[in-house]
Design a protein around this motif. Structure first.
Motif, PDB file in Angstrom:
ATOM      1  N   ARG A 124       2.423 -14.306   2.536  1.00 32.19           N
ATOM      2  CA  ARG A 124       2.345 -13.804   3.913  1.00 32.19           C
ATOM      3  C   ARG A 124       3.311 -12.654   4.154  1.00 32.19           C
ATOM      4  O   ARG A 124       3.226 -11.977   5.195  1.00 32.19           O
ATOM      5  CB  ARG A 124       2.605 -14.940   4.901  1.00 32.19           C
ATOM      6  CG  ARG A 124       1.472 -15.954   4.980  1.00 32.19           C
ATOM      7  CD  ARG A 124       1.811 -17.104   5.902  1.00 32.19           C
ATOM      8  NE  ARG A 124       2.921 -17.902   5.398  1.00 32.19           N
ATOM      9  CZ  ARG A 124       3.385 -18.991   6.002  1.00 32.19           C
ATOM     10  NH1 ARG A 124       2.827 -19.416   7.134  1.00 32.19           N
ATOM     11  NH2 ARG A 124       4.385 -19.674   5.486  1.00 32.19           N
ATOM     12  N   ASN A 154      -1.663 -10.648   3.119  1.00 23.35           N
ATOM     13  CA  ASN A 154      -1.452 -11.974   2.525  1.00 23.35           C
ATOM     14  C   ASN A 154      -1.896 -12.054   1.067  1.00 23.35           C
ATOM     15  O   ASN A 154      -2.286 -13.123   0.581  1.00 23.35           O
ATOM     16  CB  ASN A 154      -2.183 -13.058   3.332  1.00 23.35           C
ATOM     17  CG  ASN A 154      -1.759 -13.093   4.788  1.00 23.35           C
ATOM     18  OD1 ASN A 154      -0.593 -12.896   5.099  1.00 23.35           O
ATOM     19  ND2 ASN A 154      -2.712 -13.320   5.674  1.00 23.35           N
ATOM     20  N   SER A 214       3.270 -11.716  -2.996  1.00 22.77           N
ATOM     21  CA  SER A 214       4.619 -12.095  -2.609  1.00 22.77           C
ATOM     22  C   SER A 214       5.618 -11.279  -3.416  1.00 22.77           C
ATOM     23  O   SER A 214       5.235 -10.500  -4.298  1.00 22.77           O
ATOM     24  CB  SER A 214       4.835 -13.587  -2.868  1.00 22.77           C
ATOM     25  OG  SER A 214       4.809 -13.848  -4.263  1.00 22.77           O
ATOM     26  N   LYS A 242       4.324 -13.710  12.594  1.00 20.94           N
ATOM     27  CA  LYS A 242       3.376 -14.449  11.765  1.00 20.94           C
ATOM     28  C   LYS A 242       4.023 -15.708  11.198  1.00 20.94           C
ATOM     29  O   LYS A 242       3.417 -16.786  11.202  1.00 20.94           O
ATOM     30  CB  LYS A 242       2.867 -13.543  10.647  1.00 20.94           C
ATOM     31  CG  LYS A 242       1.886 -14.206   9.699  1.00 20.94           C
ATOM     32  CD  LYS A 242       1.117 -13.211   8.839  1.00 20.94           C
ATOM     33  CE  LYS A 242       1.963 -12.367   7.956  1.00 20.94           C
ATOM     34  NZ  LYS A 242       1.165 -11.538   7.007  1.00 20.94           N
TER      35      LYS A 242
END
Length: 305
Positions: free
Chosen positions: A55, A60, A63, A138
């Motif tokens: 995220r 998304n 990472s 978020k």
């Protein structure tokens, strides 16, 4: 990149010498990796969770660990990783292990703190492409994440504590316990004769003029390609990289153009020292560099599969 400007003359060194005494070890230009600073474990735990959370990218899809693989070498095997838009990133991804010991961050050293480095990666449209305030919102919508931020910071996620949590975790990503550190700490049996020969060459040839201190680099800027071209000509001035765990982090240089450590050592000798290293010298230096591999969470740092 393996290293940068070396101005010391390329003098040769006998490959048969007695081991240094403990008193000499205490005066070495390289020091063992220090213990990480004391940090709130709740912040570290939260930062680790964020480091692996896709995220953090605007779609998304990735990472931090997508390019900095903590299961292996803290980086990847690619010469340039792929950006969020599918294009190649302009520079090789350096390992995140021991990055906290650098005096500046990024190949060009434009960033002065881990916090600014994390913020820049999040906001970079080629890397994560996310607005930090939008990211905090978020994350705050996730009840579990909100509780973790409340426990660590006394408030929900915001632009400041998201970055602080990431930086807190990254400060723990040090890799102590290398065989060379054990030798520095007085274990004379930790290195072989050839590995000690390699370290003596590393010093006598001038490599240590740029690669020294706890991180075996990472603490000054230098120009590359002094005597002969080394890699892509731009950027001309780079932050000297750390050589910690260097045997596990191919390919080398800022453009990822050297595929093996042997190749990188040969090219550095010619480009930075104007010296054509012999096979024996290269073998000894590579042998020394292999002793710089440390441990993360009790296991040796390993190359990417």
């Amino acid at each position: 990149m393996l290293g940068s400007l070396q101005l010391s003359p390329a003098t040769s060194q006998s490959l048969v010498q007695p081991p240094e005494s403990n008193s000499t070890v205490a005066e070495e230009p390289i020091t063992p990796i220090p213990e990480p600073p004391a940090i709130d474990p709740l912040k570290i735990k939260l930062g680790e969770r964020l480091f692996g959370d896709p995220r953090l990218s605007h779609d998304n899809s990735r990472s931090c660990s997508s390019c900095h693989d903590l299961r292996t070498n803290g980086a990847s095997l690619k010469s340039q990783d792929v950006g969020i838009d599918g294009s190649s990133l302009p520079l090789n991804t350096p390992t995140i292990f021991n990055a906290a010991l650098n005096f500046r961050f990024g190949w060009e050293g434009k960033l002065r703190t881990l916090e600014s480095d994390a913020k820049a990666a999040l906001e970079n449209p080629e890397v994560m492409g996310v607005g930090i305030s939008a990211l905090a919102e978020k994350l705050g919508a996730d009840p579990d994440m909100h509780r973790e931020f409340m426990a660590a910071y006394g408030s929900g996620p915001d632009a400041k504590n998201v970055v602080d949590a990431l930086a807190s975790f990254e400060r723990t990503l040090v890799t102590p316990g290398s065989r060379f550190d054990r030798w520095l700490e007085g274990d004379e049996a930790a290195l072989s004769t050839e590995e000690l020969d390699g370290y003596r060459l590393f010093k006598s040839l001038g490599c240590v003029s740029c690669h020294q201190g706890a991180n075996v680099g990472g603490n000054l800027f230098e120009r590359h390609g002094i005597f002969h071209p080394l890699a892509s000509p731009k950027p001309e001035i780079l932050r000297v990289p750390s050589l910690r765990n260097v045997a596990t982090t191919p390919p080398y240089f800022h453009d990822g153009s050297a595929q093996t450590l042997d190749d990188a050592v040969r090219k550095m000798g010619l480009a930075q020292l104007n010296s054509t290293l012999t096979d024996q010298q290269v073998k000894a230096i590579v042998g020394y560099l292999q002793t710089l591999t440390g441990n993360y969470r009790g296991a040796p740092v390993g190359p990417s599969p």
